[in-house]
Design an enzyme around this catalytic site. Sequence first.
Site, PDB file in Angstrom:
ATOM      1  CG  HIS B  74      44.529 -66.248  93.108  1.00  0.00           C
ATOM      2  ND1 HIS B  74      45.576 -65.861  92.325  1.00  0.00           N
ATOM      3  CD2 HIS B  74      43.749 -65.158  93.274  1.00  0.00           C
ATOM      4  CE1 HIS B  74      45.447 -64.565  92.028  1.00  0.00           C
ATOM      5  NE2 HIS B  74      44.348 -64.116  92.586  1.00  0.00           N
ATOM      6  NE  ARG B  76      46.739 -68.837  96.738  1.00  0.00           N
ATOM      7  CZ  ARG B  76      46.854 -67.550  96.458  1.00  0.00           C
ATOM      8  NH1 ARG B  76      47.488 -67.157  95.377  1.00  0.00           N
ATOM      9  NH2 ARG B  76      46.336 -66.656  97.263  1.00  0.00           N
ATOM     10  CG  ASN B 106      49.071 -65.386  91.251  1.00  0.00           C
ATOM     11  OD1 ASN B 106      48.140 -66.117  90.927  1.00  0.00           O
ATOM     12  ND2 ASN B 106      49.041 -64.618  92.316  1.00  0.00           N
ATOM     13  CG  ASP B 163      45.529 -60.994  89.866  1.00  0.00           C
ATOM     14  OD1 ASP B 163      45.272 -61.779  90.783  1.00  0.00           O
ATOM     15  OD2 ASP B 163      45.201 -59.796  89.882  1.00  0.00           O
ATOM     16  CG  HIS B 190      47.023 -56.159  90.681  1.00  0.00           C
ATOM     17  ND1 HIS B 190      46.506 -57.082  91.555  1.00  0.00           N
ATOM     18  CD2 HIS B 190      47.317 -55.073  91.436  1.00  0.00           C
ATOM     19  CE1 HIS B 190      46.494 -56.574  92.781  1.00  0.00           C
ATOM     20  NE2 HIS B 190      46.976 -55.356  92.737  1.00  0.00           N
ATOM     21  CG  ASP B 316      41.202 -61.494  94.056  1.00  0.00           C
ATOM     22  OD1 ASP B 316      41.646 -60.400  94.432  1.00  0.00           O
ATOM     23  OD2 ASP B 316      41.948 -62.455  93.746  1.00  0.00           O
ATOM     24  CG  HIS B 320      46.912 -66.308 101.581  1.00  0.00           C
ATOM     25  ND1 HIS B 320      48.074 -66.507 100.892  1.00  0.00           N
ATOM     26  CD2 HIS B 320      46.296 -65.247 101.003  1.00  0.00           C
ATOM     27  CE1 HIS B 320      48.178 -65.601  99.931  1.00  0.00           C
ATOM     28  NE2 HIS B 320      47.104 -64.827  99.973  1.00  0.00           N
TER      29      HIS B 320
END
Lengths: 179, 435, 311
Positions: B74, B76, B106, B163, B190, B316, B320
């Site tokens: 990811h 982002r 996403n 996902d 997912h 994965d 964050h």
Amino acid sequence: MNKLKATLLTKTGLNRVLIRLSHEIMEKHASIENLALVGIRTRGEIIAKRIFKNIDSLYNEKIYFGTLDVTFYRDDFSSNLGSPKVGPSDITFDVNNKHIILVDDVLYTGRTIRAAIEEIFSFGRPASIKLCVLVDRGHRELPIRADFIGKNYPTSINEHIHVYVQEIDKKERVDLLTY
Amino acid sequence: MNLKANYNKINGYILLKNGKIYDSFLSLNKAADILIKDGIIYKIKNKISEKSNYKIIDCKDNIITNGFIDLHSHFREPGFESKETIETGSNAAFYGGYTRICTMPNTDPVIDTPELVTHLINRSKSLPIYIHPIGAITKGQKGKELAEIGGMVESGAVAISDDGIPLNNSYLLRVALEYSKKFNIPVINHAEDSFLVNEGLMHEGKKSLKLGLSGNPDISETTMIFRDLSIAEYVKGRIHIPHVSSYKSLKIIDQFKKSGLNVTAEVTPHHLCLTDEILNEFNTDAKVAPPIRSKKHKDALIKAIQTGILDCIATDHAPHSIEDKEKDFKNSSCGMIGLESAFGLVNKNLSDKMKIESIIDLFTVKPAKIINLNPHLIKEGSLAELNVINPNYKWIFNENYIQSKSKNTPIIGKELMGKVLITINKGYISNCKIS
Amino acid sequence: MHKLETKHLLGLEFISKKDIEKIIDVGFIFREVLERPIKKVPTLQGKNILNLFFENSTRTKISFELAEKRLSADVTNFSSSFSSVQKGESLKDTVQNIQSMKMDCVVMRHPVPGSCIQLQNYVDSVIINAGDGTHEHPTQALLDIMSIKEKFGKIKNLKIGIVGDILHSRVALSNIFGLVKLGAKVKVCGPPHLIQRDIEMLNIEKTYNVDELIEWADVLNVLRIQKERMGVGIIPSIREYRKFFGITNERLLNHNKELVIMHPGPMNRGVEIDSEIADSSQAIILDQVLNGVAVRMSVLYLLLGNNELES
């Protein structure tokens, strides 16, 4: 089954009758400018073609020619015996103001001719319609009469007149048959 | 000792000496030197003689491999650039030995049109890695309408996935599996039944009982995997299962593989190498979806990666920010970063069970096959896309090794074995060799 | 002589090859009638025909009505939206009311498959299926077959491609039944989720690649993409459908091939078919419309005409 009762016209006789009819038609029409022959399928078409050819070779004139299939206009189907399936009508000339001569092999109840007249009117408004038949066997059920007749043969109801032509039957004659 | 990775453009010649080459695609396994000129493999030969204008890198005891491929990261961007950007994600990848990354859609906006796919690929043009975007299955990942899958694939998407959000509408999954047959890409769902998950925060088991955290049972994954594979089998579609976490799922995957279904499955380093013991301190950095489970599951996953029921490793990588993670356990975001530590963590746990070549395959040829990628191979004339790895190097993972913008990982302080020392790709070379 | 083996026209799956051929042959004869100044024959005078349409249709309804009137039949129209029928009357009640009015023939369009077949149980009339949901639309397929025959002179061994939302298309299914019976080769193409899973069981082939279909086919029948399906979300967008399945000008130019193009109408120009193609000389779409009236006249004539032989 049909039983042969008599031969009304042989090959030669048939041919002479057609020649005479061709002359008669031409005699009654000084001008052939708007004259049209329309044969009623199936045998009427063949006879009309013969007359057309005769007129062409005797008078060197080609008049208008068309074919009618009256299946969609019939109100009775009892005389449909032995007739092939429906085909298209073929009127390529403009019917309006023409003098039409309907041609059929045998005139009987008159219903086929009535259907033919109605169908002609779906193509336009002719100046006149006359009828030419090879054989008139009587028993009219409608007020129809022929203008040019090959032969008159009064018959009874259980009799049947059959016109054989080379193109369909591989022979040429007119027979009287009984059921 | 500066451990921060930089990367530089390659100028001139680089000679990788004394190393052993292992190309997973060519099944090439031999000791040889590699001479790279301006980013292209110029010569591969036993003992290339040194010249003064060569930059020489001694690769003794090192293995030279293909660049790594991650099917699941990811980055982002767009939308959440505070957690990671394409640049910082790319740095993290390159540092970890990854030359190709599949980014999940996403973001905000969700990657659901050909234009957005093209945008991501263009963003990566000046970066040392290749980005292969994964497009969304449904518009906005809302689970209602199919996204422009054909257009996205034409623009370079290598798979489709919503996902993070399970596709609850089974009919829509069926339609996605059928439609994507035309474009020859796998569908990635997912696999967690949201109803069974029921706000569970960690694996439901002995640990969750003691910690008092609500449990997310393994059957939430297993039941959905069974559903997904049944549908895929029915329509003869192609499906890839992300982040498998439960031993029960393995049985099902094996059964469907044996019956001929075109199914592949990935496992993350954290599911493969950790157990739910890591949550003893309620460490939110270890809060992931699906959750890290108990030892029984971990052991089964390790067995499955050896037997081939699981096809490859995928990180994965889920950055964050501190704010996202410095919350109580319930409100913390799910996910951990993983690109920098992936190889070291996996190698440490598998080196006593698998040959190094097989471990390397899990990062190279296995993921490549799943998305039909043909990377540059280690042969003369090819663009250089490779790693120099020390498989026996022991190191303690700490913050200094992190290149990502976010630092959310419970691996800090753990001992890893095996490290990517140098990565070369697209004419760039990373600069993280420890002398 | 002028009768079919079947009493009704419920679908091309149910009638014989001979019947199909007869309908088409007589259809050509009615083409001639349609060229006349007075396009009317008295054949079905006195016959009562009910057009029972539970689903919106302009073109099919008009075509049937024209056919019926040109055969001089008496025509009654009943239109109803399906929902209003659901509110009160069942199909059976609606129809039995009609039955007591002594109709010779019911021409019915209904949104649920099989409704015409069920109708047989409630009425004595001749029943003609004008489209039952996603099941059959026999007169459409008949006019399609007639148009192909008009262009090529034959059906056997011709390669007919059908492209579009096959799964929901009664036009496709009827065409498949009819064409396969007459010996044509049929291949369908469309988004994979819009093609029935087992469709090859009907002795046809399928492909997901429209270029492959174009290369292979002699004739291409282009189905309408129902935009309503876009709302349901299984066709992602118009541009995506057009890019991968649209019969666009560029696509046909690339193939550089003489291909006969058909479309049942109404067309979404610029979606499944480009205007340049629809209006080109390769397209026989307007002939299809004309043949539609002719073939419907043929069906009505053959099923209702007084063509019993009297002894």
